[in-house]
Write an enzyme that holds these catalytic residues in place. Structure first.
Site: not given
Length: 453
Positions: A71, A125
């Site tokens: 991610c 994030h």
């Protein structure tokens, strides 16, 4: 009105008009959505009618790949326009703000160009962002990405049920609401709206109604073979980590249950995509709005005895990637040319006339949006950790690990990558051609700082 005021108005009015006429952008980022969407045909159990509806509106890329199968570095690369080997942001825990200064991000370029720039949910994030790069960003106060009482492994390594969970208990519902309201606003400025949906990220838990279409007795395991790691070099086996999640699922017998929960969670996400598309259809700007949908990486479900992302094979790297660009894309078209998500930044700049910063790499894919079958000489490249890279062409995947270990697959004959051809004498010339796409220099990899996924 004096002469000065008249001249000022005559000069400024065309600028306002041009600004208002510039295309809007709806930017849909989805977390952990692999290629199990109906229109890609990888998994016959998938039910994603709204994502498929979007694909019918424009161009879908059937061979699209993430820059990084994790991610944090994936989003840093996409939004910052730099490869991980240039920044050093390779893995989760490499705090992305260390590698991307404020003002370099994609949203900042649209803000500087006079756009109203809105963000919601997970774009970078953990819903972090540079405040200076946005007109406004949705607050997460009082919202929960997973829902009340839901824990990390629910729907994955345990069968904990949440029968009273409602659509609006998850942050994605409110993220979608926020973006719909921004779509409905009237302004003389164009908009850039970034909608970051957390699901289907773990935990795989959504309201129970989404499970109804996926009864456990009908769930099929993904195509896989025993001893798939037998011809994989040590670096690849280490990345597969067969003694981790896979061993747990073989012991617990929850392999099918995890797949059921994932499919249901994808269906929840698809519902929110549908809400966004309905809002676009009802907007007076629908004919002047570019839509791009992408997922930060894929996901494995036991293929090669591997689960999650964090590897450079087909399953954890292939993603849905759809563009609707009025006047450029053709409804219902698709391309098999290999592209990676580094193309997002330069392509959006080119489509909108927004200046592209000099640091931005990646290829402008407008030629493929206009003609999906156009010639294309570039492969897609995925990186996971310093020195570990995959080069994906339309026909092959070549993997080289940091220690020099190699894998090579013929995707035409072997779409599930069961036969590693790297050691065959006949592969030498092909490997030489593909290895040329790999970086000659790579930034060092810093020690991982603990962070949430």
């Amino acid at each position: 009105m004096n002469r000065f005021c008249l001249l000022f108005l005559l000069f400024c009015l065309p600028l306002v008009s041009r600004s208002a006429d510039r295309p809007n952008v709806l930017f849909i980022a989805i977390d952990d959505l692999n290629h199990w969407v109906t229109h890609l045909g990888r998994n016959p159990q998938a039910q994603t009618p709204n994502i498929d509806r979007l694909a019918k509106m424009g161009t879908t890329f059937r061979n699209a790949y993430c820059a990084v199968p994790a991610c944090e570095p994936s989003r840093c690369a996409i939004m910052g326009g730099r490869r991980p080997w240039t920044t050093g942001c390779y893995k989760n825990g490499h705090k992305w703000k260390r590698y991307q200064p404020a003002g370099d991000g994609l949203s900042a370029q649209f803000l500087d160009a006079g756009y109203r720039v809105y963000g919601a949910g997970k774009i970078y994030h953990s819903m972090a962002y540079h405040e200076s790069e946005w007109t406004d960003y949705m607050s997460r106060e009082g919202l929960n990405s997973n829902g009340p009482g839901v824990e990390k492994n629910d729907g994955y390594h345990n069968d904990k049920v949440h029968p009273n969970l409602k659509d609006e208990d998850l942050m994605d519902w409110h993220t979608t609401d926020y973006c719909i309201k921004r779509l409905q606003e009237k302004s003389d400025k164009p908009f850039f709206i970034a909608c970051g949906l957390f699901k289907p990220h773990l935990p795989f838990v959504v309201p129970r109604k989404y499970y109804d279409a996926f009864p456990i007795e009908s769930i099929q395991l993904p195509p896989h073979i025993e001893n798939d790691l037998a011809d994989i070099p040590p670096a690849g086996v280490k990345m597969a980590n067969p003694n981790g999640d896979h061993a747990k699922f073989l012991k617990s017998g929850r392999w099918k249950a995890a797949i059921q929960s994932y499919l249901a969670t994808c269906a929840y996400t698809d519902m929110n995509v549908g809400r966004l598309l309905d809002a676009v259809e009802q907007s007076p700007q629908k004919d002047n709005t570019i839509i791009v949908l992408w997922s930060d990486h894929g996901w494995s479900f036991g293929e090669k005895e591997h689960w999650r992302k964090f590897a450079v094979w087909e399953e954890p790297t292939r993603v849905p990637f759809i563009w609707v660009a009025p006047g450029t894309t053709m409804a219902g078209s698709s391309s098999t040319r290999p592209v990676d998500l580094m193309s997002v930044y330069p392509t959006l700049c080119a489509l909108t006339g927004v200046d592209k910063p000099k640091h931005v790499v990646g290829h402008n894919i407008i030629p493929l949006l206009k003609n999906p079958k156009a010639g294309w000489k570039f492969p897609a490249i995925t990186t996971h950790g310093r020195g570990n890279h995959a080069v994906r062409t339309e026909t092959h995947r070549y993997i080289r690990y940091a220690n020099g270990d190699e894998e090579l697959y013929d995707e035409r004959k072997d779409p599930y990558e069961w036969k590693n051809l790297a050691r065959l004498d006949g592969s030498i010339d092909l490997k030489k051609r593909l290895v040329k796409w790999l970086p000659k220099k790579e930034k060092p990899q810093r020690k991982i700082h603990k962070t949430k996924k």
